[in-house]
Design a protein around this motif. Sequence first.
Motif, PDB file in Angstrom:
ATOM      1  N   LEU A 356       0.861  -1.171   0.000  1.00 19.37           N
ATOM      2  CA  LEU A 356       0.000   0.000   0.000  1.00 19.37           C
ATOM      3  C   LEU A 356       0.900   1.225   0.000  1.00 19.37           C
ATOM      4  CD1 LEU A 356      -2.887   1.231   0.290  1.00 19.37           C
ATOM      5  CD2 LEU A 356      -2.515   1.186   2.774  1.00 19.37           C
ATOM      6  N   ILE A 357       0.789   2.039  -1.051  1.00 18.35           N
ATOM      7  CA  ILE A 357       1.644   3.224  -1.130  1.00 18.35           C
ATOM      8  C   ILE A 357       0.796   4.487  -1.144  1.00 18.35           C
ATOM      9  CG2 ILE A 357       3.445   1.967  -2.385  1.00 18.35           C
ATOM     10  CD1 ILE A 357       2.549   3.636  -4.897  1.00 18.35           C
ATOM     11  N   HIS A 358       1.355   5.548  -0.576  1.00 20.45           N
ATOM     12  CA  HIS A 358       0.795   6.894  -0.671  1.00 20.45           C
ATOM     13  C   HIS A 358       1.849   7.728  -1.384  1.00 20.45           C
ATOM     14  CE1 HIS A 358      -1.419   5.122   2.704  1.00 20.45           C
ATOM     15  NE2 HIS A 358      -2.378   5.995   2.455  1.00 20.45           N
ATOM     16  N   GLU A 359       1.519   8.220  -2.566  1.00 17.38           N
ATOM     17  CA  GLU A 359       2.517   8.861  -3.416  1.00 17.38           C
ATOM     18  C   GLU A 359       1.894  10.053  -4.132  1.00 17.38           C
ATOM     19  OE1 GLU A 359       5.567   9.696  -4.454  1.00 17.38           O
ATOM     20  OE2 GLU A 359       6.191   7.663  -5.000  1.00 17.38           O
ATOM     21  N   HIS A 360       2.660  11.139  -4.286  1.00 19.50           N
ATOM     22  CA  HIS A 360       2.210  12.216  -5.145  1.00 19.50           C
ATOM     23  C   HIS A 360       2.353  11.736  -6.585  1.00 19.50           C
ATOM     24  CE1 HIS A 360       3.269  15.043  -1.645  1.00 19.50           C
ATOM     25  NE2 HIS A 360       1.959  14.883  -1.701  1.00 19.50           N
ATOM     26  N   TYR A 361       1.293  11.928  -7.370  1.00 22.29           N
ATOM     27  CA  TYR A 361       1.308  11.318  -8.692  1.00 22.29           C
ATOM     28  C   TYR A 361       2.227  12.037  -9.680  1.00 22.29           C
ATOM     29  CZ  TYR A 361      -1.655  14.794 -11.122  1.00 22.29           C
ATOM     30  OH  TYR A 361      -2.144  15.927 -11.722  1.00 22.29           O
ATOM     31  N   ARG A 362       2.594  13.306  -9.372  1.00 20.22           N
ATOM     32  CA  ARG A 362       3.547  14.013 -10.229  1.00 20.22           C
ATOM     33  C   ARG A 362       4.464  14.847  -9.338  1.00 20.22           C
ATOM     34  NH1 ARG A 362       0.152  18.637 -13.577  1.00 20.22           N
ATOM     35  NH2 ARG A 362      -0.576  19.877 -11.785  1.00 20.22           N
ATOM     36  N   PRO A 425       6.572  15.793 -16.473  1.00 19.02           N
ATOM     37  CA  PRO A 425       6.144  16.361 -15.193  1.00 19.02           C
ATOM     38  C   PRO A 425       4.668  16.751 -15.112  1.00 19.02           C
ATOM     39  CG  PRO A 425       8.276  17.256 -15.818  1.00 19.02           C
ATOM     40  CD  PRO A 425       7.789  16.448 -16.995  1.00 19.02           C
ATOM     41  N   HIS A 426       4.041  17.057 -16.252  1.00 20.44           N
ATOM     42  CA  HIS A 426       2.613  17.367 -16.214  1.00 20.44           C
ATOM     43  C   HIS A 426       1.788  16.164 -15.748  1.00 20.44           C
ATOM     44  CE1 HIS A 426       2.367  21.394 -17.885  1.00 20.44           C
ATOM     45  NE2 HIS A 426       3.283  21.063 -18.782  1.00 20.44           N
ATOM     46  N   TYR A 427       2.318  14.970 -15.960  1.00 27.36           N
ATOM     47  CA  TYR A 427       1.505  13.765 -15.771  1.00 27.36           C
ATOM     48  C   TYR A 427       2.007  12.794 -14.711  1.00 27.36           C
ATOM     49  CZ  TYR A 427       0.112  15.514 -20.334  1.00 27.36           C
ATOM     50  OH  TYR A 427      -0.299  16.317 -21.359  1.00 27.36           O
ATOM     51  N   ASN A 428       3.315  12.727 -14.470  1.00 30.76           N
ATOM     52  CA  ASN A 428       3.826  11.722 -13.535  1.00 30.76           C
ATOM     53  C   ASN A 428       5.267  12.029 -13.142  1.00 30.76           C
ATOM     54  OD1 ASN A 428       5.233  11.066 -15.845  1.00 30.76           O
ATOM     55  ND2 ASN A 428       4.168   9.142 -16.216  1.00 30.76           N
ATOM     56  N   LYS A 429       5.866  11.074 -12.460  1.00 28.60           N
ATOM     57  CA  LYS A 429       7.254  11.180 -12.021  1.00 28.60           C
ATOM     58  C   LYS A 429       8.122  10.211 -12.834  1.00 28.60           C
ATOM     59  CE  LYS A 429       6.418  12.486  -7.196  1.00 28.60           C
ATOM     60  NZ  LYS A 429       6.669  12.120  -5.776  1.00 28.60           N
ATOM     61  N   PRO A 430       9.460  10.335 -12.727  1.00 23.57           N
ATOM     62  CA  PRO A 430      10.325   9.372 -13.429  1.00 23.57           C
ATOM     63  C   PRO A 430       9.991   7.926 -13.059  1.00 23.57           C
ATOM     64  CG  PRO A 430      11.619  11.229 -12.670  1.00 23.57           C
ATOM     65  CD  PRO A 430      10.256  11.405 -12.102  1.00 23.57           C
TER      66      PRO A 430
END
Length: 452
Positions: A356-362, A425-430
């Motif tokens: 279970l992860i909590h992550e900023h999507y971008r 960066p508009h949509y996600n992370k590396p």
Amino acid sequence: MKIAVIGCTHAGTAAIVNAAKLYPEAQITVYERNDNISFLSCGIALYVGGMVKDPAGLFYSSPEQLKELGVETRMLHEVTEIDTLGKTLTARNLKTGEMLQDSYDKLIVTTGSWPIVPKFEGGDLDNILLSKNFNHSNTIIEKSKQASSIVVVGAGYIGVELVEAFQLNGKQVTLIDAEERILSKYLDADYTDKIEASLQHHGIKLALGEKVTRFEGATGKVSKVITDKGEYEADLVILCIGFRPNTELLKGQVDMLKNGAIIVDNYMQTSCPDVYAAGDSCAVYYNPTRQHAYIPLATNAVRMGTLIARNLIKPTVSYMGTQGTSGIKIYEDNIAATGLTELAAQEAGLDIDSVLIHEHYRPEFMPTHEEVMLKVVFEKTSRRIVGAQLMSKANLTQSINTLSVCIQNQMTMEELAFVDFFFQPHYNKPWNFLNTAGLAALPEVPSLELTR
């Protein structure tokens, strides 16, 4: 070739339209007991809530459109008997009462499902309604105009969407369910706890872990719902307890699950030659458990109906099974799920683990970077992905479709960790958050001490 079709909602419409285009020389006759076809019942809450103003948009075909394809549609005709050995059927004209017989070369059974309605004391009182078809939705809208206190029984997708719609229309709303959590078939407690808090924040009363025992009312109308733990005022009650397959016509003639869902092969053929079935009347092959299951969803129905048309003459395109992928928007939360929850996987006897992860999507340097909560369920030994759940204020629900494909193709958590996703960066992370979930589940590597 004479093709008879019984029922014309999602699966039936898909089968009919495709069959008419593939076999223009065929004689296709449709028997539908309602006065309309192809109603998108998943849009009822949007219609009731006023988001959909014109209900015409909730229909994706009509008898007139089918007629243009050369299809004869017999509305308000209820099929009362099927003789699969003699390849005949009997139907009643619900307007005139006239009985008629017809023969077929190929039979397509898309009779759908019907709400489960337990026999409650007081269940015959007025203003106790079902939520399944177009006529139901119109009745709900009209009755709710005069109602101030509304009780919805059943906390699945339909029930939860309806309580939100009623609350947004200024009603006092109570949601009752015998389960301890809402949406328990689709989501684990990590998610349902948050959704329940959101519903309560908006003034919706939750009566969970309570079984309805009876209804009370005066002058023939319901006024109160009694459960084994309390009682609730109600001018209007909507029953959304669940669905059962409509398959009595074929009972004893084709193979079925215990609940009556018709079992079909990979080409949508039943155990009886030249009898095909699709949609809510059928079981589906559920890839996470590798067994047949009853999962009534519009997406399953349209796929299966389309496959029937493709396979009527001979096996041509095989069914790939399903993950039971679904989504819902509740207030500001976008939620989607596919495959097994952690609890359902354990109940199915699978030896599983989950992340279970909590992550900023971008990236955080972007003006907004909403959090996504993602859970992925996988088998411990094989590492095969069997389920996933997602929730975010941002609409990231399409990522669950990606995970559905992962389950479909029996991908592992290691493959999910390193699969190629683009970065912008508009949509996600590396590291896309799907990769991040896979990375979080990577097995431990040997320590340096063990190599000395």
